[in-house]
Scaffold this motif. Structure first.
Motif, PDB file in Angstrom:
ATOM      1  N   SER A  87       0.792  -1.048   0.111  1.00 10.42           N
ATOM      2  CA  SER A  87       0.027   0.041   0.215  1.00 10.42           C
ATOM      3  C   SER A  87       0.919   1.145  -0.189  1.00 10.42           C
ATOM      4  O   SER A  87       1.827   1.401   0.606  1.00 10.42           O
ATOM      5  CB  SER A  87      -0.873   0.032   1.207  1.00 10.42           C
ATOM      6  OG  SER A  87      -1.678   1.236   1.315  1.00 10.42           O
ATOM      7  N   SER A  88       0.463   2.244  -0.988  1.00 13.39           N
ATOM      8  CA  SER A  88       1.245   3.606  -0.842  1.00 13.39           C
ATOM      9  C   SER A  88       0.405   4.247   0.206  1.00 13.39           C
ATOM     10  O   SER A  88      -0.674   4.288   0.474  1.00 13.39           O
ATOM     11  CB  SER A  88       1.148   4.064  -2.070  1.00 13.39           C
ATOM     12  OG  SER A  88       1.749   3.250  -3.210  1.00 13.39           O
ATOM     13  N   LEU A  89       1.275   5.416   0.627  1.00 14.20           N
ATOM     14  CA  LEU A  89       0.508   6.343   1.654  1.00 14.20           C
ATOM     15  C   LEU A  89       0.401   7.437   0.827  1.00 14.20           C
ATOM     16  O   LEU A  89       1.140   8.200   0.292  1.00 14.20           O
ATOM     17  CB  LEU A  89       1.683   6.758   2.831  1.00 14.20           C
ATOM     18  CG  LEU A  89       2.040   5.596   3.500  1.00 14.20           C
ATOM     19  CD1 LEU A  89       3.221   6.032   4.332  1.00 14.20           C
ATOM     20  CD2 LEU A  89       1.075   4.726   4.123  1.00 14.20           C
ATOM     21  N   PRO A  90      -1.032   7.566   0.862  1.00 11.63           N
ATOM     22  CA  PRO A  90      -1.635   8.735  -0.145  1.00 11.63           C
ATOM     23  C   PRO A  90      -1.275  10.192   0.407  1.00 11.63           C
ATOM     24  O   PRO A  90      -1.141  11.190  -0.469  1.00 11.63           O
ATOM     25  CB  PRO A  90      -2.976   8.572  -0.289  1.00 11.63           C
ATOM     26  CG  PRO A  90      -3.440   7.686   1.068  1.00 11.63           C
ATOM     27  CD  PRO A  90      -2.076   7.020   1.451  1.00 11.63           C
ATOM     28  N   ALA A  91      -1.045  10.429   1.669  1.00  9.93           N
ATOM     29  CA  ALA A  91      -0.700  11.731   2.049  1.00  9.93           C
ATOM     30  C   ALA A  91       0.611  12.140   1.793  1.00  9.93           C
ATOM     31  O   ALA A  91       0.938  13.483   1.601  1.00  9.93           O
ATOM     32  CB  ALA A  91      -0.757  11.782   3.575  1.00  9.93           C
ATOM     33  N   VAL A  92       1.698  11.353   1.564  1.00 11.17           N
ATOM     34  CA  VAL A  92       3.238  11.931   1.018  1.00 11.17           C
ATOM     35  C   VAL A  92       3.566  10.738  -0.202  1.00 11.17           C
ATOM     36  O   VAL A  92       3.366   9.691  -0.086  1.00 11.17           O
ATOM     37  CB  VAL A  92       4.012  11.348   2.293  1.00 11.17           C
ATOM     38  CG1 VAL A  92       5.293  11.689   2.167  1.00 11.17           C
ATOM     39  CG2 VAL A  92       3.266  11.988   3.702  1.00 11.17           C
ATOM     40  N   PRO A  93       4.072  11.490  -1.177  1.00 13.30           N
ATOM     41  CA  PRO A  93       4.531  10.808  -2.380  1.00 13.30           C
ATOM     42  C   PRO A  93       5.840  10.065  -1.801  1.00 13.30           C
ATOM     43  O   PRO A  93       6.611  10.613  -1.259  1.00 13.30           O
ATOM     44  CB  PRO A  93       4.691  11.896  -3.306  1.00 13.30           C
ATOM     45  CG  PRO A  93       4.894  13.000  -2.720  1.00 13.30           C
ATOM     46  CD  PRO A  93       4.095  12.842  -1.289  1.00 13.30           C
ATOM     47  N   GLY A  94       6.092   8.875  -2.386  1.00 20.17           N
ATOM     48  CA  GLY A  94       7.343   8.169  -2.241  1.00 20.17           C
ATOM     49  C   GLY A  94       7.220   6.804  -1.237  1.00 20.17           C
ATOM     50  O   GLY A  94       7.691   5.936  -1.702  1.00 20.17           O
ATOM     51  N   PRO A  95       6.626   6.967  -0.071  1.00 19.63           N
ATOM     52  CA  PRO A  95       6.745   5.658   0.782  1.00 19.63           C
ATOM     53  C   PRO A  95       5.740   4.775   0.711  1.00 19.63           C
ATOM     54  O   PRO A  95       4.456   5.214   0.087  1.00 19.63           O
ATOM     55  CB  PRO A  95       6.614   6.244   2.126  1.00 19.63           C
ATOM     56  CG  PRO A  95       5.620   7.476   2.158  1.00 19.63           C
ATOM     57  CD  PRO A  95       6.314   8.161   0.756  1.00 19.63           C
ATOM     58  N   SER A  96       5.812   3.464   0.722  1.00 17.72           N
ATOM     59  CA  SER A  96       4.849   2.430   0.638  1.00 17.72           C
ATOM     60  C   SER A  96       5.153   1.304   1.892  1.00 17.72           C
ATOM     61  O   SER A  96       6.342   1.374   2.109  1.00 17.72           O
ATOM     62  CB  SER A  96       4.907   2.038  -0.834  1.00 17.72           C
ATOM     63  OG  SER A  96       6.352   1.310  -0.889  1.00 17.72           O
ATOM     64  N   VAL A  97       4.084   0.723   2.083  1.00 17.85           N
ATOM     65  CA  VAL A  97       4.179  -0.254   3.186  1.00 17.85           C
ATOM     66  C   VAL A  97       3.941  -1.535   2.499  1.00 17.85           C
ATOM     67  O   VAL A  97       3.103  -1.817   1.873  1.00 17.85           O
ATOM     68  CB  VAL A  97       3.148  -0.192   4.293  1.00 17.85           C
ATOM     69  CG1 VAL A  97       3.136  -1.087   5.433  1.00 17.85           C
ATOM     70  CG2 VAL A  97       3.517   1.586   5.064  1.00 17.85           C
ATOM     71  N   ASN A  98       4.806  -2.440   2.755  1.00 16.96           N
ATOM     72  CA  ASN A  98       4.761  -4.042   2.098  1.00 16.96           C
ATOM     73  C   ASN A  98       4.622  -4.886   3.386  1.00 16.96           C
ATOM     74  O   ASN A  98       5.607  -4.908   4.374  1.00 16.96           O
ATOM     75  CB  ASN A  98       5.895  -4.455   1.551  1.00 16.96           C
ATOM     76  CG  ASN A  98       6.278  -3.323   0.477  1.00 16.96           C
ATOM     77  OD1 ASN A  98       5.399  -3.490  -0.536  1.00 16.96           O
ATOM     78  ND2 ASN A  98       7.321  -2.627   0.396  1.00 16.96           N
ATOM     79  N   VAL A  99       3.632  -5.848   3.314  1.00 20.00           N
ATOM     80  CA  VAL A  99       3.478  -6.979   4.537  1.00 20.00           C
ATOM     81  C   VAL A  99       3.372  -8.134   3.976  1.00 20.00           C
ATOM     82  O   VAL A  99       2.484  -8.327   2.843  1.00 20.00           O
ATOM     83  CB  VAL A  99       2.268  -6.522   5.367  1.00 20.00           C
ATOM     84  CG1 VAL A  99       2.024  -7.691   6.484  1.00 20.00           C
ATOM     85  CG2 VAL A  99       2.276  -5.299   5.911  1.00 20.00           C
ATOM     86  N   THR A 100       4.237  -9.117   4.131  1.00 20.28           N
ATOM     87  CA  THR A 100       3.992 -10.295   3.828  1.00 20.28           C
ATOM     88  C   THR A 100       3.940 -11.180   4.611  1.00 20.28           C
ATOM     89  O   THR A 100       4.341 -11.312   5.786  1.00 20.28           O
ATOM     90  CB  THR A 100       5.697 -10.806   3.096  1.00 20.28           C
ATOM     91  OG1 THR A 100       5.943  -9.869   1.913  1.00 20.28           O
ATOM     92  CG2 THR A 100       5.590 -12.176   2.494  1.00 20.28           C
ATOM     93  N   ALA A 101       3.006 -12.387   4.556  1.00 15.71           N
ATOM     94  CA  ALA A 101       2.401 -13.296   5.607  1.00 15.71           C
ATOM     95  C   ALA A 101       2.829 -14.877   4.868  1.00 15.71           C
ATOM     96  O   ALA A 101       2.152 -14.937   3.796  1.00 15.71           O
ATOM     97  CB  ALA A 101       1.207 -13.224   6.302  1.00 15.71           C
ATOM     98  N   GLN A 102       3.682 -15.465   5.476  1.00 15.15           N
ATOM     99  CA  GLN A 102       4.011 -16.837   4.817  1.00 15.15           C
ATOM    100  C   GLN A 102       3.128 -17.887   5.895  1.00 15.15           C
ATOM    101  O   GLN A 102       3.305 -17.777   7.080  1.00 15.15           O
ATOM    102  CB  GLN A 102       5.440 -17.148   4.849  1.00 15.15           C
ATOM    103  CG  GLN A 102       6.040 -16.250   3.707  1.00 15.15           C
ATOM    104  CD  GLN A 102       7.582 -16.533   3.529  1.00 15.15           C
ATOM    105  OE1 GLN A 102       8.117 -16.941   4.526  1.00 15.15           O
ATOM    106  NE2 GLN A 102       7.925 -16.223   2.587  1.00 15.15           N
TER     107      GLN A 102
END
Length: 59
Positions: free
Chosen positions: A13-28
């Motif tokens: 998911s990208s953070l809409p308030a700030v351009p550039g950062p994104s959060v990645n979550v992986t569950a195995q």
């Protein structure tokens, strides 16, 4: 241990308030069923990894 079923999930998911950062979550192994990949190896369970990345703007 006999048969097992694995379910892996990845979300980004990208953070809409700030351009550039994104959060990645992986569950195995979301189901959490312990299993062994090889004879004699330790049992593996669920693993969740979160990562925050920042992409620099191009010049």
């Amino acid at each position: 241990m006999g048969d097992y079923t694995l379910l892996d999930v990845r979300l980004r998911s990208s953070l809409p308030a700030v351009p550039g950062p994104s959060v990645n979550v992986t569950a195995q192994n979301v189901l959490g069923i312990d299993h062994r990949e090889f004879v004699g190896s330790p049992a593996l369970g669920r693993m969740v990894v979160a990562r925050l990345t920042y992409e620099l703007p191009s010049p």
